[in-house]
Design a protein around this motif. Sequence first.
Motif, PDB file in Angstrom:
ATOM      1  N   ALA A  95      -7.659   4.593 -11.007  1.00 22.24           N
ATOM      2  CA  ALA A  95      -8.657   4.692 -12.079  1.00 22.24           C
ATOM      3  C   ALA A  95      -8.684   6.101 -12.666  1.00 22.24           C
ATOM      4  O   ALA A  95      -8.870   6.273 -13.874  1.00 22.24           O
ATOM      5  N   ARG A  96      -8.467   7.097 -11.845  1.00 24.17           N
ATOM      6  CA  ARG A  96      -8.456   8.484 -12.348  1.00 24.17           C
ATOM      7  C   ARG A  96      -7.234   8.753 -13.224  1.00 24.17           C
ATOM      8  O   ARG A  96      -7.261   9.665 -14.048  1.00 24.17           O
ATOM      9  N   ASN A  97      -6.166   7.985 -13.032  1.00 26.26           N
ATOM     10  CA  ASN A  97      -4.938   8.197 -13.791  1.00 26.26           C
ATOM     11  C   ASN A  97      -4.870   7.380 -15.081  1.00 26.26           C
ATOM     12  O   ASN A  97      -4.023   7.611 -15.908  1.00 26.26           O
ATOM     13  N   GLN A 103      -9.228   0.370  -1.565  1.00 24.94           N
ATOM     14  CA  GLN A 103     -10.268   0.997  -2.383  1.00 24.94           C
ATOM     15  C   GLN A 103      -9.872   2.406  -2.784  1.00 24.94           C
ATOM     16  O   GLN A 103     -10.063   2.817  -3.930  1.00 24.94           O
ATOM     17  N   GLU A 104      -9.305   3.149  -1.856  1.00 24.02           N
ATOM     18  CA  GLU A 104      -8.861   4.515  -2.166  1.00 24.02           C
ATOM     19  C   GLU A 104      -7.798   4.500  -3.268  1.00 24.02           C
ATOM     20  O   GLU A 104      -7.850   5.300  -4.204  1.00 24.02           O
ATOM     21  N   LEU A 105      -6.849   3.575  -3.159  1.00 20.36           N
ATOM     22  CA  LEU A 105      -5.792   3.493  -4.177  1.00 20.36           C
ATOM     23  C   LEU A 105      -6.355   3.067  -5.526  1.00 20.36           C
ATOM     24  O   LEU A 105      -5.922   3.572  -6.560  1.00 20.36           O
ATOM     25  N   ARG A 106      -7.310   2.144  -5.528  1.00 20.48           N
ATOM     26  CA  ARG A 106      -7.946   1.741  -6.798  1.00 20.48           C
ATOM     27  C   ARG A 106      -8.642   2.925  -7.459  1.00 20.48           C
ATOM     28  O   ARG A 106      -8.561   3.107  -8.676  1.00 20.48           O
ATOM     29  N   MET A 141       0.837  -1.205   0.000  1.00 20.45           N
ATOM     30  CA  MET A 141       0.000   0.000   0.000  1.00 20.45           C
ATOM     31  C   MET A 141       0.872   1.254   0.000  1.00 20.45           C
ATOM     32  O   MET A 141       0.600   2.206  -0.746  1.00 20.45           O
ATOM     33  N   ALA A 142       1.916   1.262   0.803  1.00 18.32           N
ATOM     34  CA  ALA A 142       2.803   2.425   0.873  1.00 18.32           C
ATOM     35  C   ALA A 142       3.522   2.642  -0.460  1.00 18.32           C
ATOM     36  O   ALA A 142       3.642   3.775  -0.937  1.00 18.32           O
ATOM     37  N   THR A 143       3.971   1.559  -1.068  1.00 17.81           N
ATOM     38  CA  THR A 143       4.672   1.661  -2.356  1.00 17.81           C
ATOM     39  C   THR A 143       3.735   2.176  -3.426  1.00 17.81           C
ATOM     40  O   THR A 143       4.097   3.051  -4.222  1.00 17.81           O
TER      41      THR A 143
END
Length: 73
Positions: A69-71, A62-65, A23-25
Motif C-alpha cells: 500500500a505504501r508503494n 498483513q505486513e506485505l499488504r 510470501m517470500a516471492t
Amino acid sequence: MLLSRLGDLGGVRLRQGNVDGAMATWRDFLDCADGIRSVKVQAALQDMRVLLRQCNGVPEAQELRERAARNVT
C-alpha cells in the motif's frame, strides 16, 4: 518488465498452495519495487494486495499488504 513478473510469480505460488513461497516471492518483489513507478509494477502491487486478502491467517500477509500500500501511487 521482469520485476512485475516477480509479483505475478507470487500469485502463481499462492494458487499452487505454496503460501510460504508466495510470501517470500512477494517480499523479494517489494524489496526490488521500492521507488519504482511503472504501470506494470503498480498493477502487480494492486494484484498482490488483492491476493493477500486470502491469507488473513498468515501473519506476514498483513505486513506485505501494508508495504504494498505504501508503494502504490
